[in-house]
Scaffold this motif. Structure first.
Motif, short mmCIF file in Angstrom:
data_model
loop_
_atom_site.label_atom_id
_atom_site.label_comp_id
_atom_site.label_asym_id
_atom_site.label_seq_id
_atom_site.Cartn_x
_atom_site.Cartn_y
_atom_site.Cartn_z
N ALA A 7 -1.59 2.39 -6.49
CA ALA A 7 -1.73 1.98 -5.16
C ALA A 7 -2.82 1.66 -5.01
CB ALA A 7 -1.60 2.92 -4.14
N VAL A 8 -3.19 0.63 -4.09
CA VAL A 8 -4.63 -0.40 -3.87
C VAL A 8 -4.83 0.60 -2.57
CG1 VAL A 8 -5.79 -2.22 -2.47
CG2 VAL A 8 -3.32 -2.16 -4.06
N ALA A 229 3.04 -5.03 2.15
CA ALA A 229 2.97 -4.31 1.43
C ALA A 229 1.97 -4.58 0.34
CB ALA A 229 3.94 -3.44 0.48
N VAL A 230 1.03 -4.14 0.06
CA VAL A 230 -0.18 -4.39 -1.13
C VAL A 230 0.51 -3.41 -2.47
CG1 VAL A 230 -1.95 -4.91 -1.49
CG2 VAL A 230 -1.13 -5.62 0.57
N PHE A 231 0.20 -3.99 -3.70
CA PHE A 231 0.22 -3.23 -4.36
C PHE A 231 -1.33 -4.42 -5.89
CE2 PHE A 231 4.60 -2.49 -3.84
CZ PHE A 231 4.35 -1.38 -4.21
N ASN A 232 -1.91 -3.54 -6.78
CA ASN A 232 -3.07 -3.71 -6.97
C ASN A 232 -1.99 -4.23 -8.60
OD1 ASN A 232 -4.51 -4.38 -8.91
ND2 ASN A 232 -5.76 -2.37 -8.12
N THR A 233 -2.31 -4.97 -8.72
CA THR A 233 -1.42 -6.08 -10.48
C THR A 233 -1.96 -6.22 -11.52
OG1 THR A 233 -3.46 -7.55 -10.38
CG2 THR A 233 -1.12 -8.43 -9.19
N SER A 234 -2.79 -5.69 -11.99
CA SER A 234 -3.69 -4.45 -12.89
C SER A 234 -2.67 -4.01 -13.76
CB SER A 234 -4.87 -4.35 -12.36
OG SER A 234 -5.19 -3.15 -12.63
N VAL A 235 -2.47 -2.80 -12.77
CA VAL A 235 -0.94 -1.30 -13.20
C VAL A 235 -0.18 -2.06 -13.69
CG1 VAL A 235 -2.66 0.06 -11.89
CG2 VAL A 235 -0.98 -1.02 -10.95
N PHE A 236 0.59 -3.57 -13.78
CA PHE A 236 1.28 -4.32 -14.37
C PHE A 236 1.53 -4.73 -15.67
CE2 PHE A 236 2.28 -4.95 -9.82
CZ PHE A 236 3.25 -3.42 -9.22
N THR A 258 6.83 -15.13 4.01
CA THR A 258 6.14 -15.06 2.76
C THR A 258 6.90 -14.26 2.18
OG1 THR A 258 4.22 -16.84 3.49
CG2 THR A 258 4.29 -14.95 1.10
N ILE A 259 8.07 -13.82 0.64
CA ILE A 259 8.18 -12.84 0.08
C ILE A 259 7.35 -12.40 -0.69
CG2 ILE A 259 10.00 -11.72 -1.20
CD1 ILE A 259 12.01 -14.83 -0.74
N LEU A 260 6.72 -12.86 -1.76
CA LEU A 260 5.43 -13.23 -3.01
C LEU A 260 4.32 -13.34 -2.77
CD1 LEU A 260 7.77 -12.14 -5.70
CD2 LEU A 260 6.76 -10.33 -4.66
N SER A 261 3.09 -12.96 -2.60
CA SER A 261 1.96 -13.93 -2.79
C SER A 261 1.02 -13.24 -3.70
CB SER A 261 1.64 -14.45 -1.57
OG SER A 261 0.79 -12.61 -1.36
N ILE A 262 0.29 -13.65 -4.48
CA ILE A 262 -0.37 -13.13 -5.39
C ILE A 262 -1.91 -13.63 -5.07
CG2 ILE A 262 -1.38 -12.53 -7.53
CD1 ILE A 262 2.04 -12.22 -8.38
N LEU A 336 -4.42 -8.62 -6.04
CA LEU A 336 -3.49 -8.83 -5.63
C LEU A 336 -2.02 -9.25 -5.46
CD1 LEU A 336 -5.55 -7.84 -2.23
CD2 LEU A 336 -4.97 -6.53 -3.98
N LEU A 337 -0.50 -7.95 -5.13
CA LEU A 337 0.49 -8.44 -5.40
C LEU A 337 0.61 -7.93 -3.50
CD1 LEU A 337 3.40 -9.76 -6.27
CD2 LEU A 337 3.32 -7.08 -6.76
N GLY A 338 1.31 -9.31 -3.14
CA GLY A 338 1.71 -8.82 -1.71
C GLY A 338 3.02 -9.18 -1.47
N ILE A 339 4.04 -8.14 -0.59
CA ILE A 339 5.46 -8.07 -0.67
C ILE A 339 5.48 -8.01 0.79
CG2 ILE A 339 7.22 -7.20 -1.39
CD1 ILE A 339 6.02 -7.12 -3.39
N GLY A 340 6.53 -9.60 1.66
CA GLY A 340 6.21 -9.83 2.60
C GLY A 340 5.34 -10.45 3.45
N GLY A 341 4.34 -10.40 2.71
CA GLY A 341 3.04 -11.53 3.31
C GLY A 341 2.28 -12.21 2.24
N LEU A 342 1.87 -13.05 3.71
CA LEU A 342 0.57 -14.14 2.15
C LEU A 342 -0.58 -13.39 2.24
CD1 LEU A 342 0.96 -17.68 1.21
CD2 LEU A 342 0.56 -17.88 3.39
#
Length: 385
Positions: A7-8, A229-236, A258-262, A336-342
């Motif tokens: 988690a971020v 929702a927000v994830f840290n991209t570095s863990v993928f 917005t479905i996904l944003s990075i 950061l990876l955003g799910i559901g927002g910009l």
């Protein structure tokens, strides 16, 4: 792979509301809302992770039944359901799910016991659970059949039970480190028709308003258009070919926003996937390039390679589009990876997603939104049907 999900750090400073009105209740002299034990309760309502949603206390001399029953419904494979204790937390009982299977943990007279088994309960159906104490056994029945039976016998002289008993839903009243098996407590689940030891004392709520449950649900993650929702991209982690795969399952014609944003660290937004319900189109954008698709597909695969981004509809390579952009994968290394927002833009919420994502996978593994920093209105494992 090493640690996959993380988690971020930090939080999203956003307001919160869930569809529907609050559960009925009234206050007491301490200002806590009181509700009936047979109320319909949404266990995932936002609060401190291990803090109960509702709890009550009663004197053991007032108890004339050693049985509690309630109905339970979830698609979530893991989380905390029911807690009870005596001796101010010295002896305690915890019921949770792990991989969809019931897990009971018990502390009694210095003994610690953990047992799991029975049928998976995260099928989205209402199940009747009954927990009882019969002499030296604690028994969990599911839909009228014995699911778990735990026997405990101490060499110590058994004490005459006296004092108080505490009950809690969705949280515990002891330190989580006391449990044998550690798990994630937050659970997208509903409880109703509770009959707790045949007592009628009211329960105290630890939140101002209790959120309702959807009448009918289906699997997925629901975004009501109020946050993301927000994830840290570095863990993928990328695979052996240096690629990273993101797959989305949904009825894209029913989605909007917005479905996904990075957004890479210290850089502008680089990637986004947006749905437009009015035009029935899905737009995939990477930096200055974009692909516009008719939203008739049910699965969208996005592959990030070293110098190419490929978009595939419904697993059909003949329905694929490639964007040649170098380098693509650097987008994932620190951001950061955003799910559901910009991310980083449109704080007025105009781009928040409305709709149900039936499944989200990164590198062929399901993405659990409970591990994200997410807006509290998002249902991680269920959508209204």
């Amino acid at each position: 792979m090493a640690v996959f999900w993380k988690a971020v750090a930090g939080g999203l400073l956003l307001t919160v509301s869930l569809l529907g009105g609050p559960a009925e209740g009234q206050g007491n002299e301490r200002g806590k809302k009181q509700v009936s034990g047979n109320s319909v309760l949404f266990l995932s309502q936002v609060r401190d992770l291990w803090r109960p949603l509702v709890h009550t206390a009663v004197n053991l001399s007032e108890i004339n039944s050693i049985k509690s029953s309630f109905q339970f419904r979830t698609y979530d494979p893991e989380g905390l359901i029911f807690y009870g204790d005596t001796k101010n937390g010295e002896d305690w009982f915890v019921l949770s799910l792990m991989n969809g299977i019931p897990l009971m943990q018990i502390s009694k007279e210095g003994m610690l016991v953990s047992v799991e088994g029975g049928m998976k309960l995260n099928d989205g159906k209402w199940h009747t659970l009954e927990v009882s104490n019969q002499e030296k056994f604690v028994i969990l029945e599911v839909d009228g059949s014995t699911g778990l039976k735990v026997g405990m016998q101490s060499q110590q002289t058994e004490e005459v039970m006296s004092g108080g008993l505490r009950l809690a839903l969705g949280g515990i009243l002891i330190e989580k480190e006391k449990m044998i098996v550690q798990f994630k407590p937050q659970m997208d689940a509903c409880v109703r028709h509770g009959n707790w030891l045949n007592i009628s004392v009211p329960w105290e709520a630890e939140v101002e308003e209790l959120w309702p449950c959807y009448e009918n649900i289906r699997p997925g993650s629901y975004f009501p258009g109020t946050g993301f929702a927000v994830f840290n991209t570095s863990v993928f982690q990328t695979d052996e070919d240096g690629e990273l795969r993101v797959e989305l399952w949904a009825d894209f014609r029913q989605m909007n926003g917005t479905i996904l944003s990075i957004k890479p660290s210290q850089k502008e937004l680089e990637f986004k996937v947006e749905a437009n319900k009015n035009t029935e189109e899905v737009t995939v954008s990477f930096r200055e390039q974009k692909v516009i698709l008719k939203s008739t597909f049910k699965k969208l695969l996005i592959m990030f390679a070293r110098a190419e981004l490929r978009v595939v509809q419904d697993g059909d390579e003949s329905q694929s589009t490639a964007l040649s952009v170098d380098p693509v994968l650097t987008t994932w290394r620190d951001g950061l990876l955003g799910i559901g927002g910009l991310l980083g833009e449109a704080e007025d919420g105009s781009h928040f997603l409305t709709g149900c994502l039936e499944k989200i996978q990164v590198q062929d593994r399901d993405l659990d939104l409970d591990l994200a920093v997410k807006h509290t209105s998002i249902s991680s494992h269920s959508c209204p049907a």
